[in-house]
Scaffold this motif. Structure first.
Motif, PDB file in Angstrom:
ATOM      1  N   LEU A 132       0.714  -1.229   0.098  1.00  0.00           N
ATOM      2  CA  LEU A 132      -0.030  -0.030  -0.045  1.00  0.00           C
ATOM      3  C   LEU A 132       0.839   1.327   0.074  1.00  0.00           C
ATOM      4  CD1 LEU A 132      -2.739  -1.137   2.564  1.00  0.00           C
ATOM      5  CD2 LEU A 132      -3.202  -0.782  -0.095  1.00  0.00           C
ATOM      6  N   VAL A 133       1.985   1.363   0.833  1.00  0.00           N
ATOM      7  CA  VAL A 133       2.746   2.442   0.631  1.00  0.00           C
ATOM      8  C   VAL A 133       3.375   2.685  -0.421  1.00  0.00           C
ATOM      9  CG1 VAL A 133       5.041   3.194   1.811  1.00  0.00           C
ATOM     10  CG2 VAL A 133       3.404   2.344   3.165  1.00  0.00           C
ATOM     11  N   ALA A 134       3.803   1.672  -1.316  1.00  0.00           N
ATOM     12  CA  ALA A 134       4.574   1.702  -2.341  1.00  0.00           C
ATOM     13  C   ALA A 134       3.560   2.131  -3.510  1.00  0.00           C
ATOM     14  CB  ALA A 134       4.870   0.217  -3.025  1.00  0.00           C
ATOM     15  N   ARG A 135       2.372   1.876  -3.448  1.00  0.00           N
ATOM     16  CA  ARG A 135       1.425   2.502  -4.637  1.00  0.00           C
ATOM     17  C   ARG A 135       1.129   3.846  -4.125  1.00  0.00           C
ATOM     18  NH1 ARG A 135      -4.836   0.531  -5.347  1.00  0.00           N
ATOM     19  NH2 ARG A 135      -5.644   2.472  -6.195  1.00  0.00           N
ATOM     20  N   ALA A 136       0.715   4.074  -2.722  1.00  0.00           N
ATOM     21  CA  ALA A 136       0.685   5.710  -2.323  1.00  0.00           C
ATOM     22  C   ALA A 136       1.504   6.662  -2.789  1.00  0.00           C
ATOM     23  CB  ALA A 136       0.294   5.481  -0.779  1.00  0.00           C
ATOM     24  N   PHE A 137       2.922   6.129  -2.998  1.00  0.00           N
ATOM     25  CA  PHE A 137       4.033   7.043  -3.081  1.00  0.00           C
ATOM     26  C   PHE A 137       4.596   6.950  -4.642  1.00  0.00           C
ATOM     27  CE2 PHE A 137       3.458   7.326   1.520  1.00  0.00           C
ATOM     28  CZ  PHE A 137       3.609   8.697   1.878  1.00  0.00           C
ATOM     29  N   GLY A 138       3.970   6.254  -5.310  1.00  0.00           N
ATOM     30  CA  GLY A 138       4.054   6.170  -6.729  1.00  0.00           C
ATOM     31  C   GLY A 138       5.415   5.333  -6.902  1.00  0.00           C
ATOM     32  N   TRP A 139       5.453   4.364  -6.579  1.00  0.00           N
ATOM     33  CA  TRP A 139       6.475   3.178  -6.864  1.00  0.00           C
ATOM     34  C   TRP A 139       5.927   2.090  -7.800  1.00  0.00           C
ATOM     35  CZ3 TRP A 139      11.698   3.188  -4.951  1.00  0.00           C
ATOM     36  CH2 TRP A 139      11.863   3.967  -3.984  1.00  0.00           C
ATOM     37  N   THR A 140       4.538   2.030  -7.815  1.00  0.00           N
ATOM     38  CA  THR A 140       4.143   0.847  -8.866  1.00  0.00           C
ATOM     39  C   THR A 140       3.040   1.085  -9.686  1.00  0.00           C
ATOM     40  OG1 THR A 140       2.496   0.131  -7.078  1.00  0.00           O
ATOM     41  CG2 THR A 140       4.457  -0.833  -6.542  1.00  0.00           C
ATOM     42  N   THR A 141       2.474   2.213  -9.541  1.00  0.00           N
ATOM     43  CA  THR A 141       1.778   2.593 -10.662  1.00  0.00           C
ATOM     44  C   THR A 141       1.640   4.292 -10.550  1.00  0.00           C
ATOM     45  OG1 THR A 141      -0.820   2.589 -11.301  1.00  0.00           O
ATOM     46  CG2 THR A 141      -0.211   2.351  -8.996  1.00  0.00           C
ATOM     47  N   GLN A 142       1.233   4.744 -11.948  1.00  0.00           N
ATOM     48  CA  GLN A 142       1.022   6.350 -11.845  1.00  0.00           C
ATOM     49  C   GLN A 142      -0.412   6.377 -12.215  1.00  0.00           C
ATOM     50  OE1 GLN A 142       2.899   9.018 -11.348  1.00  0.00           O
ATOM     51  NE2 GLN A 142       4.402   7.434 -10.299  1.00  0.00           N
ATOM     52  N   ALA A 143      -1.178   5.368 -12.217  1.00  0.00           N
ATOM     53  CA  ALA A 143      -2.631   5.685 -12.764  1.00  0.00           C
ATOM     54  C   ALA A 143      -3.202   6.643 -11.871  1.00  0.00           C
ATOM     55  CB  ALA A 143      -3.429   4.519 -12.098  1.00  0.00           C
ATOM     56  N   PHE A 144      -3.173   7.296 -10.734  1.00  0.00           N
ATOM     57  CA  PHE A 144      -3.554   8.397 -10.198  1.00  0.00           C
ATOM     58  C   PHE A 144      -2.591   9.630 -10.306  1.00  0.00           C
ATOM     59  CE2 PHE A 144      -3.772  11.363  -6.566  1.00  0.00           C
ATOM     60  CZ  PHE A 144      -5.015  12.026  -6.551  1.00  0.00           C
ATOM     61  N   TRP A 145      -1.305   9.510  -9.790  1.00  0.00           N
ATOM     62  CA  TRP A 145      -0.365  10.468  -9.766  1.00  0.00           C
ATOM     63  C   TRP A 145       0.121  10.982 -10.806  1.00  0.00           C
ATOM     64  CZ3 TRP A 145      -0.454  12.900  -5.601  1.00  0.00           C
ATOM     65  CH2 TRP A 145      -0.538  11.941  -4.237  1.00  0.00           C
ATOM     66  N   ARG A 146      -0.119  10.222 -11.931  1.00  0.00           N
ATOM     67  CA  ARG A 146       0.164  10.676 -13.464  1.00  0.00           C
ATOM     68  C   ARG A 146       1.743  11.584 -13.446  1.00  0.00           C
ATOM     69  NH1 ARG A 146      -5.138  12.081 -16.592  1.00  0.00           N
ATOM     70  NH2 ARG A 146      -6.352  10.266 -16.103  1.00  0.00           N
ATOM     71  N   GLN A 147       2.732  10.975 -12.715  1.00  0.00           N
ATOM     72  CA  GLN A 147       3.978  11.603 -12.788  1.00  0.00           C
ATOM     73  C   GLN A 147       4.209  12.597 -11.787  1.00  0.00           C
ATOM     74  OE1 GLN A 147       6.349   9.832 -14.269  1.00  0.00           O
ATOM     75  NE2 GLN A 147       4.514   8.429 -14.986  1.00  0.00           N
ATOM     76  N   GLU A 148       3.356  12.919 -11.063  1.00  0.00           N
ATOM     77  CA  GLU A 148       3.203  14.131  -9.884  1.00  0.00           C
ATOM     78  C   GLU A 148       3.932  13.635  -8.788  1.00  0.00           C
ATOM     79  OE1 GLU A 148       0.433  16.458  -6.772  1.00  0.00           O
ATOM     80  OE2 GLU A 148      -0.374  15.513  -8.475  1.00  0.00           O
ATOM     81  N   LYS A 149       4.031  12.307  -8.545  1.00  0.00           N
ATOM     82  CA  LYS A 149       4.939  11.599  -7.471  1.00  0.00           C
ATOM     83  C   LYS A 149       5.403  10.389  -7.997  1.00  0.00           C
ATOM     84  CE  LYS A 149       2.509  13.176  -3.226  1.00  0.00           C
ATOM     85  NZ  LYS A 149       3.447  13.782  -2.840  1.00  0.00           N
ATOM     86  N   VAL A 150       6.812  10.131  -8.224  1.00  0.00           N
ATOM     87  CA  VAL A 150       7.470   9.241  -8.798  1.00  0.00           C
ATOM     88  C   VAL A 150       8.612   8.599  -7.821  1.00  0.00           C
ATOM     89  CG1 VAL A 150       8.784   8.038 -10.771  1.00  0.00           C
ATOM     90  CG2 VAL A 150       6.817  10.021 -11.030  1.00  0.00           C
ATOM     91  N   GLU A 151       8.161   7.437  -7.220  1.00  0.00           N
ATOM     92  CA  GLU A 151       9.154   6.801  -6.237  1.00  0.00           C
ATOM     93  C   GLU A 151       9.528   7.837  -5.031  1.00  0.00           C
ATOM     94  OE1 GLU A 151      12.585   5.222  -8.410  1.00  0.00           O
ATOM     95  OE2 GLU A 151      11.195   3.697  -9.415  1.00  0.00           O
ATOM     96  N   GLU A 152       8.426   8.407  -4.700  1.00  0.00           N
ATOM     97  CA  GLU A 152       8.836   9.290  -3.392  1.00  0.00           C
ATOM     98  C   GLU A 152       8.740   8.730  -2.265  1.00  0.00           C
ATOM     99  OE1 GLU A 152       5.742  12.294  -1.000  1.00  0.00           O
ATOM    100  OE2 GLU A 152       6.365  13.014  -3.107  1.00  0.00           O
ATOM    101  N   LEU A 153       9.874   8.742  -1.357  1.00  0.00           N
ATOM    102  CA  LEU A 153      10.138   8.235  -0.177  1.00  0.00           C
ATOM    103  C   LEU A 153       9.179   8.504   0.934  1.00  0.00           C
ATOM    104  CD1 LEU A 153      12.338   6.260   1.099  1.00  0.00           C
ATOM    105  CD2 LEU A 153      13.230   8.334   2.021  1.00  0.00           C
ATOM    106  N   PRO A 154       8.549   7.555   1.292  1.00  0.00           N
ATOM    107  CA  PRO A 154       7.421   7.758   2.336  1.00  0.00           C
ATOM    108  C   PRO A 154       7.973   8.057   3.575  1.00  0.00           C
ATOM    109  CG  PRO A 154       7.679   5.123   2.050  1.00  0.00           C
ATOM    110  CD  PRO A 154       8.699   5.809   0.997  1.00  0.00           C
ATOM    111  N   THR A 155       7.306   8.900   4.613  1.00  0.00           N
ATOM    112  CA  THR A 155       7.806   9.105   5.723  1.00  0.00           C
ATOM    113  C   THR A 155       6.703   8.647   6.818  1.00  0.00           C
ATOM    114  OG1 THR A 155       6.777  11.417   5.760  1.00  0.00           O
ATOM    115  CG2 THR A 155       9.300  11.053   4.994  1.00  0.00           C
ATOM    116  N   PRO A 156       7.073   8.357   8.038  1.00  0.00           N
ATOM    117  CA  PRO A 156       6.204   7.923   8.849  1.00  0.00           C
ATOM    118  C   PRO A 156       5.206   8.939   9.374  1.00  0.00           C
ATOM    119  CG  PRO A 156       8.374   7.809   9.911  1.00  0.00           C
ATOM    120  CD  PRO A 156       8.614   7.988   8.544  1.00  0.00           C
ATOM    121  N   THR A 157       5.845  10.294   9.214  1.00  0.00           N
ATOM    122  CA  THR A 157       5.081  11.549   9.855  1.00  0.00           C
ATOM    123  C   THR A 157       3.865  11.912   8.647  1.00  0.00           C
ATOM    124  OG1 THR A 157       7.102  12.517  10.995  1.00  0.00           O
ATOM    125  CG2 THR A 157       5.114  14.073  10.242  1.00  0.00           C
ATOM    126  N   GLN A 158       4.185  11.762   7.348  1.00  0.00           N
ATOM    127  CA  GLN A 158       3.328  11.822   6.464  1.00  0.00           C
ATOM    128  C   GLN A 158       1.935  10.906   6.674  1.00  0.00           C
ATOM    129  OE1 GLN A 158       2.353  14.120   4.280  1.00  0.00           O
ATOM    130  NE2 GLN A 158       0.632  13.044   3.372  1.00  0.00           N
TER     131      GLN A 158
END
Length: 246
Positions: A132-158
Motif C-alpha cells: 500500500l505504501v509503494a502504491r501511495a507514493f508512486g512506486w508501482t503505478t501512476q494511474a492516479f499521480w500521473r508523474q506528480e509523484k514518482v518513487e517518493e520516499l514515504p515518511t512515517p510522519t506523513q
C-alpha cells in the motif's frame, strides 16, 4: 515361512552384504523413487540424492540474469544477486516484486517505519502495508499521480498525519480506515492541509455533508479526499481527481 517373514529375511541379508547404514529402510537406502507432479514442479518424497534438478525458474525462463544484472524479465532474482531492501507483496497473487531501485540503509529504515504505522494503527500485515505504501507514493503505478509523484520516499510522519485525518476529522474506526486505505492508498501521500482537510471542508460547505453522513460518503468514495480540480462539465481527461465524479 510366511511372505512377510521371507521379505524381512531378504532385507536383512541385503544389509549384511553391503555397507548401508543399519536401521534404514530399503526405500531410504536406494533413494525414494516416488514422485508427485504438482503443476509444472516435480516433488520428490523421502531421501534425495546429491544431484539436484534445475530450478523451475531456470528451466522456464529464457532470459539470462546474473549478479551484475540481478533481474531477468520475469523479475525473479538471480542466484547471489542483491535484492532491493524493501519489497512489494501483491497479496492477490502471492507474488513478490522488488522495488525498482536499491534502497540504502537510511531509506530502508524510513520505509519500514512508514509501514509500521499502518501495521500499528490499522492492524494490517507488514507485506500488505509495504504494498500500500509503494502504491501511495508512486512506486508501482501512476494511474492516479500521473508523474506528480514518482518513487517518493514515504515518511512515517506523513502517513501518521493522513491517518489522523481519517481517525479524528472523520471519526472513522480502525476497520473503516483500513477499508478506505485499501481502496485508495494514495490518500496517504496527499497533502494533509492543502488536499485532505481542504476537501473535507468543501464537502461540508458545498454539499452540506457533516458527521456520520460525511464519513459514510468518504468510505463510499475514498478518492474524493484527493480531488483537486473541477472541469465544470468540460472534460479535460483527469477524471480520477475531478469533482465532477462526486
Amino acid at each position: 515361512m510366511s511372505a512377510l517373514g521371507a521379505a524381512t529375511l531378504q532385507a536383512s541379508r541385503l544389509g549384511q552384504l553391503s555397507n548401508w547404514p543399519q536401521g534404514r529402510s530399503l526405500g531410504a537406502s536406494f533413494g525414494c523413487r516416488r514422485r508427485t507432479r504438482v503443476g509444472a514442479t516435480i516433488v520428490h518424497h523421502g531421501h534425495h540424492s546429491s544431484k539436484s534438478e534445475p530450478s523451475l525458474h531456470s528451466r522456464l525462463c529464457s532470459r539470462n540474469s546474473s549478479p551484475a544484472k540481478p533481474y531477468c524479465g520475469c523479475r525473479v532474482p538471480a542466484a547471489g544477486a542483491t535484492r532491493a531492501a524493501a519489497v512489494v507483496v501483491c497479496s492477490s497473487s502471492g507474488t513478490i516484486e522488488a522495488l525498482s531501485r536499491q534502497l540504502n540503509q537510511e531509506e530502508e529504515s524510513t520505509w519500514k517505519a512508514s509501514c509500521d504505522v499502518l501495521v500499528r494503527s490499522l492492524d494490517l500485515g507488514a507485506d500488505e502495508s509495504s504494498r500500500l505504501v509503494a502504491r501511495a507514493f508512486g512506486w508501482t503505478t501512476q494511474a492516479f499521480w500521473r508523474q506528480e509523484k514518482v518513487e517518493e520516499l514515504p515518511t512515517p510522519t506523513q502517513v501518521e498525519n493522513a491517518l489522523e485525518v481519517l481517525r479524528i476529522d472523520l471519526a472513522m474506526t480502525s476497520e473503516e480506515a483500513a477499508r478506505v486505505v485499501r481502496v485508495f492508498p494514495e490518500l496517504l501521500a496527499c497533502d494533509v492541509e492543502g488536499r485532505l482537510r481542504a476537501n473535507i471542508a468543501q464537502l461540508g460547505s458545498q454539499w452540506r455533508l457533516k458527521g456520520p453522513t460525511l464519513t459514510k460518503a468518504v468510505i463510499r468514495q475514498p478518492a474524493v479526499l484527493s480531488y483537486s480540480l473541477d472541469c465544470g462539465g468540460d472534460c479535460i481527461g483527469e477524471c480520477n481527481r475531478c469533482w465532477a465524479r462526486f
